[in-house]
Design a protein around this motif. Structure first.
Motif, short mmCIF file in Angstrom:
data_model
loop_
_atom_site.label_atom_id
_atom_site.label_comp_id
_atom_site.label_asym_id
_atom_site.label_seq_id
_atom_site.Cartn_x
_atom_site.Cartn_y
_atom_site.Cartn_z
N PRO A 128 0.82 -1.23 0.00
CA PRO A 128 0.00 0.00 0.00
C PRO A 128 0.85 1.28 0.00
CG PRO A 128 -0.07 -1.07 2.15
CD PRO A 128 0.66 -2.00 1.24
N ASP A 129 0.36 2.30 -0.68
CA ASP A 129 1.07 3.58 -0.77
C ASP A 129 1.28 4.23 0.58
OD1 ASP A 129 1.30 3.35 -3.47
OD2 ASP A 129 -0.47 4.57 -3.93
N ASP A 130 0.40 3.91 1.56
CA ASP A 130 0.52 4.54 2.88
C ASP A 130 1.29 3.66 3.86
OD1 ASP A 130 -1.48 2.64 2.90
OD2 ASP A 130 -2.89 3.83 4.09
N LEU A 131 2.17 2.81 3.35
CA LEU A 131 2.96 1.93 4.21
C LEU A 131 3.70 2.72 5.29
CD1 LEU A 131 3.80 -1.17 4.40
CD2 LEU A 131 5.91 -0.49 3.27
N HIS A 132 4.05 3.97 4.98
CA HIS A 132 4.80 4.82 5.94
C HIS A 132 4.03 5.06 7.24
CE1 HIS A 132 2.41 7.69 3.49
NE2 HIS A 132 2.21 8.25 4.67
N ARG A 133 2.74 4.72 7.27
CA ARG A 133 1.98 4.83 8.53
C ARG A 133 2.51 3.87 9.59
NH1 ARG A 133 -3.75 3.56 6.79
NH2 ARG A 133 -3.99 3.33 9.06
#
Length: 432
Positions: free
Chosen positions: A52-57
Motif C-alpha cells: 500500500p502507498d501509505d505503508l509509511h503509517r
C-alpha cells in the motif's frame, strides 16, 4: 508464525514482529492496527505484487522481508518509511528498482535472485548502507555513486553480467566481504585443473544422518564402503543462494587443495540418481565447534558470539595464525574466500581451527597486479575484524596483535599487509 485470523481478531495488538505466510495476494489492512508497535514485518512466501502507498503509517517499521513473492518492481512506498533500514526482496521477479523506493536510513538491502539489470544512482546517497546483496541478477555495472558509501562492508554480486570490477569498488575503505563469482570478469580467470580430485561413485556411499544444512546444501554423515571410512557428504542445491551459485562453491572447494586448516575434500560424487552435485569430505572430529553464530538483524555485518566465549592469548594467537596461513594459501591459488568470518570457522579447545563454507569464494588472477593485491587486501580486512573479535575475548592483551589488527583494518586498502607478511609476523610472536 502468526495467522491472519489472529491478526483480524485483534489478538496481536502491541506486537513488535509479525510473520505471515498464507498465500496472501494483497496486503492485509489490519496490519496498520499494529502501527504503534510493529518493527519487523515478514511477508516472505506469499503471492504479493504490491504494497500500500501509505505503508509509511507503520512509523516504527525497521525491517521488511518480502522474499518469495511476485513483485516485479521494488515498491516506491518503501522510500517514505522513515525508520526502515533493512529490506529483503529475494527471489521475486523484480526488474525495476526506482530511486524513490530507497528509504533514507537504508542499511541492508537484499535483492538476490531477481531480474535487475540496473540500479539507481541514488543508491550511493544512502550513507548508512552496510550490506548489499545482489547475487543472481543481470547487472552489467554498478552505480558509480556507490563509491561514496564509506560504510559498505559486504557486497554480493556473484552470478551477474559484470565484465570488470570497477576501480572505486577496490578502494572502498570499509569493504570486507566481496563475492563476484560467476561473472564474465571472474570466468576469464584460468582455474587450476582439479584432475587430482577423485570421482567417488554414489553407490559406494551409505548415507547416514544429517549433520547440518546451509544455504547451499545439506551435509550428511556417510560411510564410504570400499574404505570402510566414515565421511561427510555435502549435497549441493542447484538454486542461487545469497552468496551465489552452489556449483561455484564446489569448484572453489576443489581448487583450494590441501591445507591443515581446510576440511579435506576426498572426492566428487558421480552417478547420483538425480544428478545432484556432491562432494565427499573428511568427517570432522566432534571436538570442533563453530566459533561464532551468524550476524543478527541488529549486528548486521558482525558475528554473534556466545557471551561466555573466552580464550587464552595463546589459543587466540594459534587460531589467528591458522586462519592467516590458510588465507595465504588460498590467495596463492588465486582464490578469495569472500566470507572469512567466525561463523565459518570450526575450532577446538587447543586452538586448532578449520575454515569452511566456500559459498562466497571467487577466483582471481595469480599475477601480482594492483587489482589482485586490492582483492586480497579486502580479505585482509575480514581477518582484521576476526582478529579484533579474538582479542576482545582473549584473557590477556598483546600490543603487537592490537597494532596488527589496526593495520589490517585501516581504510587505505593497499596499505594493509598481505597474508604472507601477517603469517610471518604471527609466527614470530608464537615462538616468543
Amino acid at each position: 508464525m502468526n495467522t491472519l485470523a489472529q491478526l483480524k481478531a485483534g489478538q496481536l495488538a502491541g506486537a513488535m514482529r509479525l510473520d505471515l505466510a498464507c498465500g496472501l495476494t494483497e496486503f492485509p489492512r489490519e496490519i496498520f492496527d499494529l502501527a504503534d508497535s510493529l518493527e519487523i514485518l515478514n511477508l516472505t512466501g506469499n503471492a504479493l505484487s504490491s504494497l500500500p502507498d501509505d505503508l509509511h503509517r507503520l512509523t516504527h517499521l525497521r525491517v521488511l522481508f518480502c522474499s518469495d513473492n511476485a513483485f516485479t518492481e521494488l515498491p516506491q512506498c518503501l522510500g517514505q518509511c522513515a525508520q526502515l533500514s533493512m529490506i529483503g526482496f529475494k527471489a521475486n521477479q523484480i526488474s525495476q528498482v526506482p530511486a524513490a523506493a530507497l528509504p533514507p536510513l537504508l542499511r541492508w538491502l537484499i535483492l538476490t535472485d531477481n531480474r535487475i539489470s540496473q540500479l539507481p544512482d541514488e543508491l550511493g546517497q544512502r550513507p548508512l548502507l552496510q550490506k548489499l546483496m545482489l547475487a543472481g541478477n543481470q547487472l552489467t555495472h554498478l552505480p558509480p555513486s556507490l563509491a561514496q558509501c564509506q560504510n559498505l562492508e559486504l557486497i554480493r554480486i556473484a552470478s551477474n553480467r559484470l565484465t570488470h570490477l570497477p576501480q572505486w569498488l577496490l578502494t572502498l575503505p570499509s569493504l570486507t566481504w566481496l563475492a563476484y563469482a560467476g561473472n564474465p570478469v571472474e570466468m576469464a580467470v584460468q582455474v587450476s585443473s582439479d584432475e587430482a580430485t577423485p570421482n567417488i561413485a554414489w553407490q559406494e556411499l551409505e548415507m547416514g544422518e544429517v549433520l547440518g544444512e546451509g544455504a547451499s546444501g545439506i551435509i550428511r554423515k556417510a560411510l564410504w564402503k570400499p574404505r570402510a571410512l566414515p565421511v561427510a557428504v555435502k549435497l549441493y542445491k542447484g538454486t542461487i543462494t545469497s552468496d551465489g551459485s552452489p556449483l561455484h562453491e564446489m569448484q572453489a572447494c576443489i581448487a583450494a587443495g590441501l591445507h591443515p586448516n581446510l576440511i579435506k575434500v576426498e572426492g566428487r560424487v558421480v552417478g547420483h540418481p538425480d544428478n545432484q552435485a556432491a562432494l565427499v569430505m573428511e568427517l570432522i572430529d566432534p571436538s570442533y565447534r563453530n566459533l561464532a553464530a551468524l550476524p543478527s538483524l541488529a549486528s548486521c555485518t558482525r558475528d554473534v558470539y556466545e557471551p561466555d566465549t573466552r580464550f587464552s592469548l595463546d589459543v587466540a594467537l594459534r587460531m589467528a595464525r591458522g586462519i592467516a596461513s590458510v588465507a595465504a594459501h588460498l590467495h596463492r591459488h588465486g582464490i578469495t574466500h569472500g566470507d572469512l568470518y567466525g561463523h565459518n570457522i570450526l575450532w577446538n579447545a587447543a586452538g586448532d581451527c578449520l575454515l569452511g563454507d566456500f559459498g562466497a569464494a571467487s577466483f582471481h588472477a595469480t599475477a601480482d597486479t594492483l587489482e589482485t593485491r586490492a582483492l586480497q587486501r579486502i580479505e585482509v580486512r575480514a581477518f582484521g575484524v576476526l582478529l579484533g573479535e579474538l582479542l576482545e575475548r582473549a584473557e590477556a592483551s598483546d600490543e603487537r596483535l592490537q597494532a596488527l589488527q589496526q593495520r589490517c583494518c585501516q581504510p587505505d586498502v593497499l596499505a594493509r599487509p598481505g597474508f604472507e607478511e601477517i603469517e610471518v609476523l604471527l609466527e614470530s610472536m608464537q615462538h616468543h
